[in-house]
Scaffold this active site. Structure first.
Site, short mmCIF file in Angstrom:
data_model
loop_
_atom_site.label_atom_id
_atom_site.label_comp_id
_atom_site.label_asym_id
_atom_site.label_seq_id
_atom_site.Cartn_x
_atom_site.Cartn_y
_atom_site.Cartn_z
N ARG A 81 0.85 -1.20 0.00
CA ARG A 81 0.00 0.00 0.00
C ARG A 81 0.88 1.24 0.00
O ARG A 81 1.94 1.27 0.62
CB ARG A 81 -0.90 0.03 1.24
N TYR B 10 -1.80 -3.81 -6.62
CA TYR B 10 -1.44 -4.62 -5.45
C TYR B 10 -2.32 -4.39 -4.23
O TYR B 10 -2.59 -3.25 -3.86
CB TYR B 10 0.02 -4.34 -5.06
N LYS C 73 -9.42 -2.47 2.20
CA LYS C 73 -9.17 -1.29 3.03
C LYS C 73 -9.98 -0.08 2.57
O LYS C 73 -10.50 0.69 3.38
CB LYS C 73 -7.66 -0.96 3.05
N HIS D 277 -10.15 -2.41 11.91
CA HIS D 277 -9.05 -3.26 11.44
C HIS D 277 -8.80 -4.34 12.49
O HIS D 277 -7.83 -4.29 13.23
CB HIS D 277 -7.81 -2.37 11.24
N SER E 247 -0.93 -3.30 10.50
CA SER E 247 -0.56 -4.21 9.42
C SER E 247 0.73 -4.96 9.76
O SER E 247 1.68 -4.39 10.29
CB SER E 247 -0.35 -3.40 8.13
N CYS F 226 1.35 -7.14 12.03
CA CYS F 226 1.65 -7.23 13.47
C CYS F 226 0.97 -8.42 14.14
O CYS F 226 0.85 -8.47 15.36
CB CYS F 226 1.27 -5.93 14.19
N ASP G 46 -8.85 -9.72 9.47
CA ASP G 46 -8.38 -8.37 9.13
C ASP G 46 -9.40 -7.26 9.41
O ASP G 46 -9.01 -6.20 9.87
CB ASP G 46 -7.99 -8.32 7.64
N ARG H 9 2.57 -12.06 -0.21
CA ARG H 9 1.33 -12.51 0.44
C ARG H 9 0.68 -13.66 -0.29
O ARG H 9 0.97 -13.92 -1.45
CB ARG H 9 0.34 -11.33 0.54
#
Ligand code: GTP
Ligand code: SPV
Ligand code: MN
Length: 589
Positions: free
Chosen positions: A73, A201, A210, A230, A252, A254, A277, A374
């Site tokens: 991002r 992406y 998001k 989130h 993100s 974590c 998420d 990912r």
């Protein structure tokens, strides 16, 4: 066919001028066809979009390599376009909506010439849920189209829902020329619209994630009295067979995905996965919080995922079900044609290509997989998927934990005194930055509720909204703060993390059920050592003390950093939070 959708799509086609328009139906045959198009026709950076992987090891799976400048991002190119800058707040890049359109529309003009425009009707949330939202994404990337199939609920039924409701959330996406100089991710919360150009992406391009489920939805939630967060959603089953639903908010990269499918180390405990998420949260008629996961797939961080750290995710990836699995920007073991990333196995394969497809030389010290590589995989492949995952009402929430990456300061676990104190601690949460967004990794930044990059309006107002949610609930959940990432002076994590995090989760469940008291500290309620299950855990001397230490100098600095962060919000900062900060400063002065 829905008239309002047709009209909007026609306008976008007039602007972007594709060779073909493909209305996505949502059938298995079509999905397989799209994968085929990605293998044989559409290219990214002169390479096929999809490369089939070892189907025996990872059934129905494909490797995708993104453009090397398009790997995460891009927060500096992400804008919230509301008429007043103050309403977007210091947490967002801002542009006037009319100016923003004027700037990006030329980038879309003719951008799909020679390409196919895919029109994807999809739901965020189960179609039967009153909390779900129908959406349309337009894209010129087959990678995005297949990803949307995995991540959301795609199909023509959505068009009926749109006609019944008379509205939908719009996402116009084009990879453009993939030039970061011409990349924008623009949000128009007042128009239920996202315009994204120049990136293919993740969160930049899968607009249901998001952009819509957090930035647009958080704005809607502010106006309508709910929350888009989130957060993961998980059910913790204890030895009595009782299930306690909790949510977890972490920035993100974590640890959300890992926590959402935790394999508890203690006998008799089990975790049921509902989301990894995003959570949409409403107050139910019973005065409790009820949460649904608007997504239907995982877009998870590959590095660090292994049979040791996350066996259920490895099973999910190896599962042979209806949907394809994508691996993006991982390395490739050329002997076995399997994806590889740092941490998957102790030893790297002998012959490998790196994430850009170049021969990999282990001696170079470089990573084979991109740190933000990912996988995209259906949630229905997950062996720990909760039987409640598709319940249209969601699940009732008894606890929320907030975490982040902190080498120091923040103890292993702590509970807030009350809702307001919890909102203060969550609003002040800091975390070291990661590879999930472009920019320098490893610097502490304040990331309230892990929503700094995702809150679609002024965060001062967001804090007020959180406080008011607390007063509207008869039974608010307990709020907890965790830190799995404390380090020693050599820079090594001192807590084993992963499965051992279940020890901390167990304490939370015990607190929720009123089974154990806690000790009062200036930052919240902390466990008595005798209430923490540390059986079978051998930590070096002094580590437990360090995990729970409240260092005066560190907390003094913490309070100063919170004060500096709060300063940006001026009179939009709720007074209650300013007062809590004063109390914290007093305690450590
Ligand atoms: P986003 O998808 O970006 O929102 O990330 P996430 O919060 O879901 O993070 P994820 O679970 O994918 O973990 C990110 C990285 O942290 C991976 O490399 C994990 O292996 C690592 N990680 C997760 N949990 C732990 C933990 O308890 N301890 C340590 N040391 N690392 C962890
Ligand atoms: C995150 O960065 O928090 C993610 C990955 O979950 S992305 O979809 O790219 O936002
Ligand atoms: Mn995330």
């Amino acid at each position: 066919m829905s008239k309002i959708v047709e009209q909007w799509v026609e306008e976008q086609a007039k602007l972007t001028k594709p060779d073909r328009v493909h209305w996505i139906q949502g059938t298995e045959e079509e999905m397989r066809h799209l994968v085929d198009v990605g293998i044989n026709q559409e290219k990214i950076n002169a390479k096929p979009t999809f490369q089939p992987l070892n189907q025996a090891e990872f059934p129905y799976s494909y490797l995708h390599r993104s453009h090397p400048t398009d790997v995460a991002r891009t927060e500096h190119l992400t804008f919230v376009c509301l008429p007043k800058k103050e309403d977007a707040g210091p947490n967002n890049n801002w542009m006037d909506p009319a100016e923003a359109r004027k700037m990006v529309i030329p980038l879309y003009d003719g951008c799909m010439r020679g390409r196919t425009m895919y029109v994807i009707p999809y739901m965020m949330g189960h179609p039967d849920s009153p909390y779900a939202r129908p959406c349309i994404q337009i894209t010129d990337s087959v990678y995005v189209a297949v990803s949307m199939y995995i991540m959301t609920r795609v199909g023509t039924r959505v068009l009926q829902v749109i006609d019944e409701r008379g509205d939908f959330v719009k996402g116009l996406h084009s990879i453009g020329d993939l030039d970061p100089e011409r990349r924008y991710i623009m949000h128009f919360p007042q128009d239920d619209l996202v315009m994204s150009v120049g990136s293919g992406y993740g969160g930049n391009a899968l607009l249901g994630k998001k952009c819509i489920s957090l930035r647009i939805a958080s704005y809607l939630g502010y106006q309508q009295g709910w929350l888009a967060e989130h957060m993961i959603i998980m059910g913790v089953q204890d030895p009595d067979g009782d299930i306690t639903y909790i949510m977890g908010s972490f920035p993100s990269a974590c640890g959300k995905t890992n926590l959402a499918m935790l394999d508890p180390i203690m006998k008799g405990y089990k975790v049921w996965t509902l989301g990894d998420d995003i959570a949409w949260i409403n107050i139910g008629p019973d005065g409790r919080l009820w949460a649904i996961n608007p997504e239907a797939g995982f877009f998870g961080v590959a590095p660090g995922t292994s049979d040791k750290t996350n066996p259920f995710m490895m099973k999910t990836l190896r599962n042979d079900k209806f949907y394809p699995t994508l691996f993006t920007n991982t390395g490739l073991d050329t002997d076995t044609n399997s994806p590889w990333w740092e941490g998957l196995t102790d030893k790297a394969p002998a012959h490998m290509l790196d994430w850009q497809g170049r021969p990999y030389d282990a001696a170079s010290g470089a990573n084979a997989a991109h740190p933000n590589s990912r996988f995209t995989v259906s949630i229905y492949n997950c062996p720990t998927l909760s039987p409640e995952a598709d319940n249209p009402k969601g699940v009732p929430i008894s606890g929320i934990l907030f975490g982040g990456r902190r080498s120091d300061t923040i103890p292993l676990v702590c509970e807030s005194f009350d809702w307001e104190h919890g909102v203060f601690r969550a609003s002040a949460n800091g975390s070291e930055t990661t590879a999930a967004a472009t920019g320098k990794a490893g610097v502490v930044r304040r990331d309230p509720m892990a929503m700094l990059p995702f809150c679609g309006y002024n965060m001062g107002d967001y804090f007020t909204h959180w406080l008011s949610m607390g007063t509207k609930m008869a039974h608010p959940p307990k709020l907890f703060f965790v830190n799995w990432f404390k380090k020693d002076s050599a820079g090594k994590f001192i807590w084993p993390g992963f499965r051992d995090n279940s020890r901390v989760i167990k304490w939370m469940v015990d607190r929720i059920k009123g089974r154990v008291p806690a000790r009062q500290t200036p930052v919240g309620l902390m466990p008595r050592m005798e209430d923490l299950n540390l059986e079978g855990l051998s930590l070096p001397d002094g580590v437990i003390d360090k995990l729970f230490l409240l260092d005066k100098a560190e907390w003094k600095k913490e309070a100063e950093e919170i004060e500096a962060f709060y300063g940006q919000f001026g009179d939009r900062l709720p007074k209650a939070l300013a007062k809590r900060l004063t109390e914290l400063k007093e305690a450590f002065k």
